[in-house]
Motif scaffolding. Structure first.
Motif, PDB file in Angstrom:
ATOM      1  N   ASP A 102       0.830  -1.203   0.000  1.00 50.59           N
ATOM      2  CA  ASP A 102       0.000   0.000   0.000  1.00 50.59           C
ATOM      3  C   ASP A 102       0.865   1.254   0.000  1.00 50.59           C
ATOM      4  O   ASP A 102       0.483   2.279  -0.571  1.00 50.59           O
ATOM      5  CB  ASP A 102      -0.924   0.003   1.221  1.00 50.59           C
ATOM      6  N   LEU A 103       2.007   1.197   0.654  1.00 49.02           N
ATOM      7  CA  LEU A 103       3.003   2.259   0.640  1.00 49.02           C
ATOM      8  C   LEU A 103       4.362   1.607   0.465  1.00 49.02           C
ATOM      9  O   LEU A 103       4.618   0.547   1.051  1.00 49.02           O
ATOM     10  CB  LEU A 103       2.983   3.062   1.947  1.00 49.02           C
ATOM     11  N   TYR A 104       5.232   2.230  -0.321  1.00 51.88           N
ATOM     12  CA  TYR A 104       6.533   1.611  -0.599  1.00 51.88           C
ATOM     13  C   TYR A 104       7.590   2.690  -0.767  1.00 51.88           C
ATOM     14  O   TYR A 104       7.366   3.696  -1.454  1.00 51.88           O
ATOM     15  CB  TYR A 104       6.453   0.769  -1.879  1.00 51.88           C
ATOM     16  N   ILE A 105       8.749   2.477  -0.128  1.00 56.05           N
ATOM     17  CA  ILE A 105       9.881   3.391  -0.240  1.00 56.05           C
ATOM     18  C   ILE A 105      11.136   2.578  -0.504  1.00 56.05           C
ATOM     19  O   ILE A 105      11.383   1.576   0.188  1.00 56.05           O
ATOM     20  CB  ILE A 105      10.062   4.215   1.058  1.00 56.05           C
ATOM     21  N   ASN A 106      11.937   3.000  -1.483  1.00 58.85           N
ATOM     22  CA  ASN A 106      13.221   2.352  -1.765  1.00 58.85           C
ATOM     23  C   ASN A 106      14.217   3.457  -2.097  1.00 58.85           C
ATOM     24  O   ASN A 106      14.151   4.068  -3.165  1.00 58.85           O
ATOM     25  CB  ASN A 106      13.091   1.352  -2.914  1.00 58.85           C
TER      26      ASN A 106
END
Length: 255
Positions: free
Chosen positions: A105-109
């Motif tokens: 639902d939320l993603y950070i890389n």
């Protein structure tokens, strides 16, 4: 309810409608949009939008972590794919990272250097609270737990800095100098940290992963000036699990 692991992905939950560049040059953003078959965001683009960033510039504003954005990725520097010399799950080509983002639902890389500059835990909580409003005390607790997990991933995982063994000026100086030296090493500063959030039935499951050597907790880990982070997280989270040899922590929080 396991999150996507480094070896397998859940079915897509998020289908992005457009890209938005945070300090990404227009020509590069256009090339990335073509590679991903996604349009560059127009003013009236519906959510969810994928934000691409070149370092922390443009991502320091809280509005960059609110809707319509649902994923934030720092592309690699070697062409539109961003392929690293030695591929690892967190430094995959950009299309693979976008696929991973679609499983959450939320993603950070982001690189370690960028995540460190952004004080990432607060940014993640801004995005989470946009989707599930939280009382101030609950938000503070979640941000504290997430800060500990991200700090462990960046400092002890990716930068390989040992925690402080005691509260002393000598040990603080050693820790501070080692942290600065490791951040100045491009090979370490460009290691990745990944945060993936699943929201289901009043619960947030949050994974934080790094590219360090891994970690196996021992009874001695909480005895120094550092090393109490896992205990703190455990007092806030409903459950805590270490995965991938300690390179990934999975936390479950009731909302």
């Amino acid at each position: 309810m396991p999150l996507a692991s480094t070896s397998a992905l859940r079915p897509a939950r998020t289908r992005f409608t457009a890209l938005h560049g945070l300090a990404v040059a227009a020509d590069r953003l256009a090339a990335l949009a073509t590679a991903l078959a996604l349009p560059v965001r127009a003013a009236d683009a519906p959510e969810p939008v994928l934000a691409l960033m070149d370092g922390p510039a443009g991502a320091g504003d809280a509005e960059a972590w609110e809707r319509p954005f649902a994923a934030w990725i720092e592309p690699g520097i070697s062409g539109t794919g961003g392929e690293p010399a030695l591929p690892t799950p967190l430094t995959a080509p950009l299309p693979v990272l976008v696929e991973r983002a679609g499983a959450a639902d939320l993603y950070i890389n982001l690189t370690t250097a960028t995540a460190n500059e952004l004080h990432l835990a607060g940014r993640v909580l801004t995005a989470l609270a946009e989707r599930h409003p939280l009382p101030d005390d609950r938000r503070d607790d979640l941000e504290l737990a997430l800060h500990e997990a991200i700090s462990n991933a960046l400092v002890h995982g990716n930068l390989q800095v040992n925690g402080m063994k005691e509260l002393s000026a000598v040990e603080l100086e050693r820790f501070s100098h080692e942290l600065v030296d490791r951040l100045a090493d491009p090979a370490l500063a460009h290691r990745r940290v990944e945060v993936a959030v699943l929201l289901e039935a009043g619960t947030a499951v949050i994974d934080v992963a790094d590219e360090g050597a891994g970690f196996t907790p021992t009874p001695q880990d909480g005895r120094g000036a550092s090393g109490r982070g896992l205990d703190l997280i455990a007092t806030i989270a409903e459950s805590v699990e270490l995965c991938d040899g300690g390179r990934r922590i999975r936390m479950r929080f009731p909302l």
